[in-house]
Scaffold this active site. Structure first.
Site, mmCIF file in Angstrom:
data_model
loop_
_atom_site.group_PDB
_atom_site.id
_atom_site.type_symbol
_atom_site.label_atom_id
_atom_site.label_comp_id
_atom_site.label_asym_id
_atom_site.label_seq_id
_atom_site.Cartn_x
_atom_site.Cartn_y
_atom_site.Cartn_z
ATOM 1 N N HIS A 89 31.393 43.044 77.699
ATOM 2 C CA HIS A 89 30.624 43.902 78.595
ATOM 3 C C HIS A 89 29.327 43.238 79.027
ATOM 4 O O HIS A 89 28.908 42.210 78.476
ATOM 5 C CB HIS A 89 30.330 45.250 77.927
ATOM 6 C CG HIS A 89 29.500 45.165 76.674
ATOM 7 N ND1 HIS A 89 28.126 45.001 76.689
ATOM 8 C CD2 HIS A 89 29.846 45.244 75.365
ATOM 9 C CE1 HIS A 89 27.670 44.987 75.451
ATOM 10 N NE2 HIS A 89 28.690 45.116 74.616
ATOM 11 N N CYS A 105 30.532 43.199 69.789
ATOM 12 C CA CYS A 105 31.098 42.989 71.123
ATOM 13 C C CYS A 105 30.641 41.639 71.695
ATOM 14 O O CYS A 105 29.760 40.980 71.147
ATOM 15 C CB CYS A 105 30.656 44.107 72.066
ATOM 16 S SG CYS A 105 31.460 45.702 71.757
#
Length: 208
Positions: A89, A105
């Site tokens: 992301h 992440c």
């Protein structure tokens, strides 16, 4: 005591069926896109910090979305990690790119993740390199019921291969994993604590 990097830990394996694939190298803070096995794009990234590492293994992109919130930047690319919500992301902290700074992440600059978002389809194979137990100089912490992650999944795989565990190898340390581990410990001369200690890592051949 060093990790046994030749132990060949069992990890999720995803068959490469697509033209486009992604490889992530956490130690280099780099994400590579391949078109038919030929390097096509390279992007700098931020990855998980030592206490919340980016999961090692092979996964697939299961979801693509926009504007999940400021912390996730302008694009979200979700991965099928079984024990939690992980993805690639954007970020509102572009200064973190090139560091071990996330909660697991893979962060990208917003302009980069927007470009990646347009390139890759759902179903894209994503390979994240590294040893599931961490770097060679990393201290292994005890794990027990309630924990989750790649190390738990590895222990479940080892217990299952040895015939002690018949539940899902999903990286979630539940009561069934505790029960199987205690049985393994009793039958291998270890204290049946239900905790994965250094002695368990050694007995399973994960430490040299």
């Amino acid at each position: 005591m060093p990790l046994n990097t030749s132990a060949n830990p069992a990890l999720p394996i995803v068959k490469d069926t697509g033209l486009i694939t992604i490889e992530v190298f956490p130690q280099r803070h780099r994400l590579l896109v391949y078109l038919d096995h030929i390097p096509y794009k390279s992007f700098p990234v931020a990855v998980g910090n030592p206490s919340t590492p980016t999961p090692v293994g092979e996964y697939i992109v299961t979801y693509k979305g926009k504007n999940w919130g400021p912390s996730f930047g302008s694009r979200w690319i979700g991965l099928n990690v079984p024990w939690g919500v992980y993805g690639i992301h954007g970020t509102n902290k572009p200064f973190s790119i090139g560091q071990h700074a996330s909660h697991g992440c893979i962060r990208m600059r917003n302009r980069d993740v927007e470009e990646l978002y347009e390139i890759i389809p759902v179903g894209t194979k994503v390979t994240i390199f590294g040893h599931v137990l961490g770097e060679a100089n990393q201290e292994l912490k005890p794990i027990s019921e309630g924990d989750a992650g790649a190390v738990v999944q590895l222990i479940q795989n080892r217990l299952q291969s040895a015939g002690y565990y018949d539940g899902p190898c999903d990286g979630r340390f539940r009561y069934s994993t505790t029960t199987a581990l205690k049985k393994y410990q009793r039958q291998n001369g270890l204290v049946p604590s239900g905790v994965v200690t250094k002695a368990v890592y050694e007995k399973m051949g994960l430490l040299e």
